[in-house]
Design an enzyme around this catalytic site. Structure first.
Site, short mmCIF file in Angstrom:
data_model
loop_
_atom_site.label_atom_id
_atom_site.label_comp_id
_atom_site.label_asym_id
_atom_site.label_seq_id
_atom_site.Cartn_x
_atom_site.Cartn_y
_atom_site.Cartn_z
N HIS A 137 34.28 -19.74 7.00
CA HIS A 137 35.66 -20.24 6.86
C HIS A 137 36.60 -19.07 6.61
O HIS A 137 37.79 -19.27 6.36
CB HIS A 137 35.75 -21.19 5.66
CG HIS A 137 35.04 -22.49 5.80
ND1 HIS A 137 35.12 -23.28 6.92
CD2 HIS A 137 34.23 -23.17 4.93
CE1 HIS A 137 34.39 -24.39 6.73
NE2 HIS A 137 33.84 -24.33 5.54
N SER A 167 40.95 -35.44 5.50
CA SER A 167 39.50 -35.29 5.42
C SER A 167 39.10 -34.46 4.19
O SER A 167 38.18 -34.82 3.45
CB SER A 167 38.99 -34.63 6.71
OG SER A 167 37.59 -34.52 6.69
P1 PAP Z 1 33.04 -28.58 6.49
O1 PAP Z 1 34.15 -27.73 7.04
O2 PAP Z 1 33.10 -28.73 5.00
O3 PAP Z 1 31.69 -28.17 6.96
P2 PAP Z 1 33.56 -30.58 8.50
O4 PAP Z 1 32.31 -30.86 9.20
O5 PAP Z 1 34.57 -29.74 9.18
O6 PAP Z 1 33.27 -30.05 7.02
O7 PAP Z 1 34.34 -31.91 8.16
C1 PAP Z 1 33.87 -33.19 8.24
C2 PAP Z 1 34.78 -33.93 9.19
O8 PAP Z 1 34.25 -33.83 10.50
C3 PAP Z 1 34.84 -35.39 8.84
O9 PAP Z 1 36.11 -35.87 9.30
P3 PAP Z 1 36.80 -37.17 8.71
O10 PAP Z 1 36.84 -37.01 7.23
O11 PAP Z 1 38.17 -37.21 9.30
O12 PAP Z 1 35.98 -38.33 9.15
C4 PAP Z 1 33.68 -35.90 9.66
O13 PAP Z 1 33.68 -37.29 9.85
C5 PAP Z 1 33.89 -35.15 10.94
N1 PAP Z 1 32.66 -35.06 11.75
C6 PAP Z 1 31.40 -34.79 11.32
N2 PAP Z 1 30.55 -34.82 12.36
C7 PAP Z 1 31.28 -35.13 13.45
C8 PAP Z 1 30.94 -35.33 14.82
N3 PAP Z 1 29.69 -35.22 15.24
N4 PAP Z 1 31.94 -35.62 15.67
C9 PAP Z 1 33.21 -35.74 15.25
N5 PAP Z 1 33.59 -35.58 13.97
C10 PAP Z 1 32.64 -35.27 13.08
#
Ligand code: PAP
Length: 327
Positions: A137, A167
């Site tokens: 990040h 999110s």
């Molecule tokens: P991180 O940066 O802490 O690793 P990250 O994976 O970027 O987290 O964030 C999670 C978001 O990606 C969530 O979004 P939301 O809160 O708006 O729902 C999560 O649902 C979404 N996410 C995780 N996996 C997928 C996927 N396979 N396709 C699309 N969105 C996804």
């Protein structure tokens, strides 16, 4: 030492490339500090980070050795990191692990386990199979010098700021409530901090802009993707990504449905319903299911008032539109 968050360290601890604890403490006490959503945040090299993570960042900046073949996945938190990790892992390893393999690692391991975050000790040979896929990040200007000086590829995924914020807010409140009984942080208070530029690894727009500019300057080295674009045109975007990474899909693969297979494997619906992602936990304590909430574009409008949306749009317009970056 600077008090503006520029993050200069003395050279005292250079011999082992790891900043001494005292040195870190001294640096920390010179940095601007703000109340964060979970922990305090200190401003280091212009971005906000939890003091707990500062020493790791310093060590990583000094010790991480990039390899020419590395692929670095970069995101603002909650911009689709988990999704990007899954896609690039499946894409880069598709001959070793065909998408239809019942034993595909993505069916039994969370993407965060398969693709680690950047750490100083990742340079130890064999810890991550080559070509290494590593996530971070860190803002562009704060990447370790060895990355800046290397021809390794960077893939940046950004997401519209309102959905990213919402999110992050949901995730933070899950972390806060995890067994600690800590009260939820209010949406309004978090929002004011976010648009004031105080968010983890933020300001959001500086993060995005750093990689946007880098992608314009070195398109062969930095690929700039949008979460919304991936949702809208997944085949086009992932096919371009494969080319960028030097692994284009052959016509035979196209005919075999390899691209569709990878997209299905990495889809929100598939990953979020796997047993491992419903029940597993990261070594750092976060439940895997916290990384899967709705996975949609535009959920922010269900949480932010029209006034908040307008305010955020205004800030983004001021900060990003002049550089040709729109959402
Ligand atoms: P991180 O940066 O802490 O690793 P990250 O994976 O970027 O987290 O964030 C999670 C978001 O990606 C969530 O979004 P939301 O809160 O708006 O729902 C999560 O649902 C979404 N996410 C995780 N996996 C997928 C996927 N396979 N396709 C699309 N969105 C996804």
């Amino acid at each position: 030492m600077s008090s503006s968050g520029s993050g200069q360290l003395s050279d005292e601890s250079d011999s082992n490339m790891q900043p001494a604890e005292d040195d870190c403490e001294r640096l920390m006490s010179s940095l601007p500090v703000e109340k964060g959503w979970v922990d305090r945040l200190c401003q280091f090299q212009g971005f906000w980070i939890s003091p707990r993570k500062l020493r790791d960042v310093l060590t990583c900046q000094r010790r991480f050795q990039a390899q020419h073949t590395d692929v670095l996945l970069v995101t603002n938190p909650k911009s689709g990191t988990t999704w990007l990790k899954a896609i690039v892992f499946a894409l880069m390893n598709r001959f070793r692990y065909p998408f239809a393999d019942d034993n595909h690692p993505l069916l039994s391991h969370n993407p965060h386990v398969l693709v680690p975050f950047l750490r100083a000790e990742l340079h130890v040979d064999g810890q991550v199979p080559s070509p290494r896929i590593i996530a971070t990040h860190l803002p562009h200007h704060s990447l370790p010098d060895s990355v800046k000086d290397s021809p390794c590829k960077l893939v940046y995924l950004c997401r519209n700021p309102s959905d990213t914020f919402v999110s992050l807010w949901h995730f933070t409140n899950k972390i806060r409530s995890n067994g600690s009984g800590t009260e939820a942080v209010s949406l309004e208070e978090s929002f004011d901090q976010f648009i004031g530029g105080v968010s983890v690894y933020g300001p959001y727009w500086d993060h995005v802009l750093g990689y946007w500019k880098a992608s314009l300057e070195s398109p062969e080295r930095v690929s700039f993707l949008k979460y919304e674009g991936l949702k809208e045109q997944p085949k086009v975007q992932v096919s371009k990504l494969a080319e960028f990474l030097g692994r284009p899909f052959s016509s035979e693969e196209e005919a075999n449905g390899a691209l569709d297979g990878i997209l299905k494997l990495c889809s929100f619906e598939n990953l979020s319903n796997l047993e491992v992602n419903k029940t597993g936990t990261l070594a750092s304590g976060e439940d895997f299911n916290n990384f899967f909430r709705r996975g949609e574009v535009g959920d922010a409008k269900n949480h932010l008032s029209p006034h908040m949306m307008e305010k955020l749009n205004q800030v983004i317009q001021e900060k990003l539109y002049g550089y040709g970056l729109k959402f």
